[in-house]
Design a protein around this motif. Structure first.
Motif, PDB file in Angstrom:
ATOM      1  N   GLU A 162       1.948 -10.948  -3.412  1.00 37.86           N
ATOM      2  CA  GLU A 162       2.377  -9.718  -3.921  1.00 37.86           C
ATOM      3  C   GLU A 162       0.944  -9.113  -4.132  1.00 37.86           C
ATOM      4  N   GLN A 163       0.431  -8.011  -3.313  1.00 41.76           N
ATOM      5  CA  GLN A 163      -0.852  -7.615  -3.252  1.00 41.76           C
ATOM      6  C   GLN A 163      -0.709  -6.070  -3.986  1.00 41.76           C
ATOM      7  N   PRO A 164      -1.629  -6.172  -4.938  1.00 44.72           N
ATOM      8  CA  PRO A 164      -1.747  -4.788  -5.706  1.00 44.72           C
ATOM      9  C   PRO A 164      -2.217  -3.540  -4.863  1.00 44.72           C
ATOM     10  N   LEU A 165      -1.567  -2.467  -4.859  1.00 41.74           N
ATOM     11  CA  LEU A 165      -2.086  -1.383  -4.384  1.00 41.74           C
ATOM     12  C   LEU A 165      -2.945  -0.460  -5.177  1.00 41.74           C
ATOM     13  N   VAL A 166      -4.071  -0.059  -4.414  1.00 39.10           N
ATOM     14  CA  VAL A 166      -5.083   0.584  -5.222  1.00 39.10           C
ATOM     15  C   VAL A 166      -5.501   1.946  -4.620  1.00 39.10           C
ATOM     16  N   ILE A 227      -6.340   3.617   8.973  1.00 37.73           N
ATOM     17  CA  ILE A 227      -6.572   4.482   7.684  1.00 37.73           C
ATOM     18  C   ILE A 227      -7.885   4.378   6.953  1.00 37.73           C
ATOM     19  N   LYS A 228      -8.567   3.045   6.869  1.00 36.34           N
ATOM     20  CA  LYS A 228      -9.790   2.779   6.475  1.00 36.34           C
ATOM     21  C   LYS A 228     -10.757   3.460   7.065  1.00 36.34           C
ATOM     22  N   ARG A 229     -10.707   3.252   8.484  1.00 30.17           N
ATOM     23  CA  ARG A 229     -11.797   4.225   9.104  1.00 30.17           C
ATOM     24  C   ARG A 229     -11.909   5.662   8.854  1.00 30.17           C
ATOM     25  N   ALA A 230     -10.722   6.183   8.762  1.00 25.45           N
ATOM     26  CA  ALA A 230     -10.523   7.654   8.398  1.00 25.45           C
ATOM     27  C   ALA A 230     -11.085   8.122   6.959  1.00 25.45           C
ATOM     28  N   VAL A 231     -10.483   7.025   6.227  1.00 25.55           N
ATOM     29  CA  VAL A 231     -11.238   7.179   4.614  1.00 25.55           C
ATOM     30  C   VAL A 231     -12.849   7.015   4.574  1.00 25.55           C
ATOM     31  N   GLU A 232     -13.427   6.077   5.415  1.00 29.80           N
ATOM     32  CA  GLU A 232     -14.752   6.210   5.588  1.00 29.80           C
ATOM     33  C   GLU A 232     -15.448   7.495   6.086  1.00 29.80           C
ATOM     34  N   ALA A 233     -14.740   8.059   7.237  1.00 30.78           N
ATOM     35  CA  ALA A 233     -15.297   9.237   7.659  1.00 30.78           C
ATOM     36  C   ALA A 233     -14.941  10.364   6.592  1.00 30.78           C
ATOM     37  N   GLU A 234     -14.526  10.222   5.574  1.00 30.05           N
ATOM     38  CA  GLU A 234     -14.274  11.459   4.388  1.00 30.05           C
ATOM     39  C   GLU A 234     -13.174  12.310   4.916  1.00 30.05           C
ATOM     40  N   ALA A 235     -12.313  11.767   5.585  1.00 28.78           N
ATOM     41  CA  ALA A 235     -11.026  12.417   5.879  1.00 28.78           C
ATOM     42  C   ALA A 235     -10.028  12.833   4.785  1.00 28.78           C
ATOM     43  N   GLY A 236     -10.068  11.742   3.824  1.00 26.06           N
ATOM     44  CA  GLY A 236      -8.890  11.943   2.767  1.00 26.06           C
ATOM     45  C   GLY A 236      -9.145  10.686   1.985  1.00 26.06           C
ATOM     46  N   ILE A 237      -8.368  10.525   1.078  1.00 29.16           N
ATOM     47  CA  ILE A 237      -8.483   9.220   0.151  1.00 29.16           C
ATOM     48  C   ILE A 237      -6.836   8.500   0.807  1.00 29.16           C
ATOM     49  N   ALA A 238      -6.800   7.056   0.455  1.00 28.70           N
ATOM     50  CA  ALA A 238      -5.553   6.382   0.593  1.00 28.70           C
ATOM     51  C   ALA A 238      -5.076   5.526  -0.407  1.00 28.70           C
ATOM     52  N   ILE A 239      -3.957   5.054  -0.322  1.00 30.10           N
ATOM     53  CA  ILE A 239      -3.472   3.613  -1.291  1.00 30.10           C
ATOM     54  C   ILE A 239      -3.254   2.879  -0.498  1.00 30.10           C
ATOM     55  N   LEU A 240      -3.871   1.718  -0.641  1.00 27.47           N
ATOM     56  CA  LEU A 240      -3.762   0.592   0.020  1.00 27.47           C
ATOM     57  C   LEU A 240      -3.946  -0.604  -0.450  1.00 27.47           C
ATOM     58  N   PRO A 241      -3.196  -1.925  -0.134  1.00 27.76           N
ATOM     59  CA  PRO A 241      -3.436  -3.189  -0.715  1.00 27.76           C
ATOM     60  C   PRO A 241      -4.737  -3.718  -0.911  1.00 27.76           C
ATOM     61  N   LEU A 242      -5.246  -4.110  -2.305  1.00 30.30           N
ATOM     62  CA  LEU A 242      -6.415  -4.573  -2.673  1.00 30.30           C
ATOM     63  C   LEU A 242      -7.097  -5.286  -1.518  1.00 30.30           C
ATOM     64  N   PRO A 243      -6.367  -6.541  -1.207  1.00 36.42           N
ATOM     65  CA  PRO A 243      -7.208  -7.507  -0.277  1.00 36.42           C
ATOM     66  C   PRO A 243      -7.632  -6.977   1.032  1.00 36.42           C
ATOM     67  N   THR A 244      -6.902  -5.863   1.519  1.00 34.68           N
ATOM     68  CA  THR A 244      -7.322  -5.221   2.701  1.00 34.68           C
ATOM     69  C   THR A 244      -8.510  -4.683   2.911  1.00 34.68           C
ATOM     70  N   GLN A 261      -1.756   2.656 -15.747  1.00 34.51           N
ATOM     71  CA  GLN A 261      -0.341   2.616 -16.236  1.00 34.51           C
ATOM     72  C   GLN A 261       0.396   2.467 -15.161  1.00 34.51           C
ATOM     73  N   ILE A 262       0.054   1.930 -13.910  1.00 29.98           N
ATOM     74  CA  ILE A 262       1.241   1.863 -12.913  1.00 29.98           C
ATOM     75  C   ILE A 262       0.811   0.298 -12.092  1.00 29.98           C
ATOM     76  N   GLU A 263       1.925  -0.196 -11.791  1.00 34.84           N
ATOM     77  CA  GLU A 263       1.826  -1.473 -11.268  1.00 34.84           C
ATOM     78  C   GLU A 263       2.540  -1.295 -10.010  1.00 34.84           C
ATOM     79  N   TRP A 264       1.928  -1.175  -8.877  1.00 30.33           N
ATOM     80  CA  TRP A 264       2.480  -1.037  -7.529  1.00 30.33           C
ATOM     81  C   TRP A 264       1.945  -2.095  -6.739  1.00 30.33           C
ATOM     82  N   PHE A 265       2.802  -2.941  -6.037  1.00 32.48           N
ATOM     83  CA  PHE A 265       2.614  -4.138  -5.296  1.00 32.48           C
ATOM     84  C   PHE A 265       3.284  -4.017  -3.871  1.00 32.48           C
ATOM     85  N   ARG A 266       2.587  -4.537  -2.985  1.00 30.80           N
ATOM     86  CA  ARG A 266       3.000  -4.752  -1.536  1.00 30.80           C
ATOM     87  C   ARG A 266       3.372  -6.250  -1.461  1.00 30.80           C
TER      88      ARG A 266
END
Length: 329
Positions: A162-166, A227-244, A261-266
């Motif tokens: 169960e991977q927490p989303l951040v 998605i990570k590459r796009a965020v690195e390029a400052e195209a926007g932010i994202a919600i992703l699993p923490l281990p990734t 106050q939020i617990e979202w998991f993948r």
């Protein structure tokens, strides 16, 4: 055409990265780049548009990628038919996983399994979720690793992680130095999302709607690497699993902000076809998946120390005794 080049090309496309593909195939990044260049030179056309970030397949590249995947699967099927015909079917574990299951982590599991069971062949393919389910249903894979696993009359699943989303942001983002923030603070933010057909996108959309938050989707991708590459390029932010995003956080190319106050998991599940019995090798791999990869390096170190100790105390060692070594600068 060398099949090795086709394999590397497919890995580059699947992982959205030359370096990730090189890591999986245990070659240098330049070797992966050269393999794709060789194919492009042979075909007389560009397969990958490297001017875009993240890179994109050209129309020719799309055709070539689909064809290479079919070719490589056919080649594997033919080899297996030959082994069966001569009574040499290999003891094997065939794994189909979604792109984002964690390349480095899966490499650790496969490497440890091969050390424990060197006679067992392990194949690991990274695929779109629909293709993972297809491989399992068509008995082309022994187990699959998917997010938000589903069961039906043909499939069964076991919870693996169960991977927490951040929240993931570029280093210069206004929230970058914050350890946490309210989900309401991403209202109207440029947002890099998963494509709409993926379950993880549907879940995130539902959670954001329930929280009354509406970020502005600017890009959509079907895999986390892009998605990570796009965020690195400052195209926007994202919600992703923490281990990734562990590697990117360590490299300081991305920052993680926890949502308050939020617990979202993948959930990541292990799926299999329903059958009377599971092959022993497959059962052993499933058992290993429930081990902590951090223990693998400890086990290897202890094994090395034991081997070294045995070597030092063996009678043969005395026969090769050398005098004191002379220190040299």
């Amino acid at each position: 055409m060398h099949l090795r080049n086709a394999e590397l090309f497919c890995d580059v496309v699947i992982h959205g990265s030359f370096s990730k593909a090189a890591e999986v195939r245990r070659v240098s990044q330049s070797a992966a780049s050269q393999a794709v260049h060789t194919l492009e030179k042979r075909l007389g056309t560009q397969l990958i548009d490297r001017s875009k970030r993240p890179f994109e397949l050209t129309p020719a590249g799309e055709i070539y990628f689909d064809g290479c995947q079919q070719l490589l699967q056919s080649f594997e099927d033919v080899e297996e038919q030959v082994r069966s015909a001569v009574g040499k079917t290999k003891n094997r574990v065939r794994i189909a996983a979604i792109y984002s299951v964690g390349l480095a982590q899966m490499h650790e599991y496969v490497e440890q399994f091969q050390e424990l069971y060197p006679d067992v062949s392990v194949s690991l393919d990274y695929l779109h979720p629909d293709e993972v389910y297809q491989r399992i249903c068509e008995n082309q894979a022994d187990l699959g690793l998917v997010s938000f696993p589903k069961e039906d009359k043909e499939l069964t699943s076991i919870l693996w992680q169960e991977q927490p989303l951040v929240l993931v942001v570029p280093p210069d983002h206004r929230l970058s130095d914050r350890g946490s923030c309210s989900v309401s603070e991403i209202e109207d933010e440029p947002f890099v999302a998963f494509t709409a057909e993926l379950v993880v996108r549907q879940k995130i959309d539902r959670w954001l709607k329930k929280a009354g938050v509406h970020p502005q989707v600017v890009h959509e991708f079907d895999n986390i690497e892009n998605i990570k590459r796009a965020v690195e390029a400052e195209a926007g932010i994202a919600i992703l699993p923490l281990p990734t995003v562990d590697k990117e956080v360590q490299d300081q190319s991305l920052n993680v902000v926890h949502l308050e106050q939020i617990e979202w998991f993948r959930p990541i599940g292990i799926i299999q076809r329903k059958q009377k019995s599971t092959p022993d090798a497959v059962s052993k791999f499933i058992e290993l998946l429930h081990e902590d990869p951090a223990n693998f390096s400890i086990a290897r170190r202890e094994s090395t120390e034991v081997s070294a100790s045995k070597s030092e105390n063996s009678p043969d060692n005395d026969a090769f005794s050398f005098g004191p070594l002379i220190a040299r600068e």
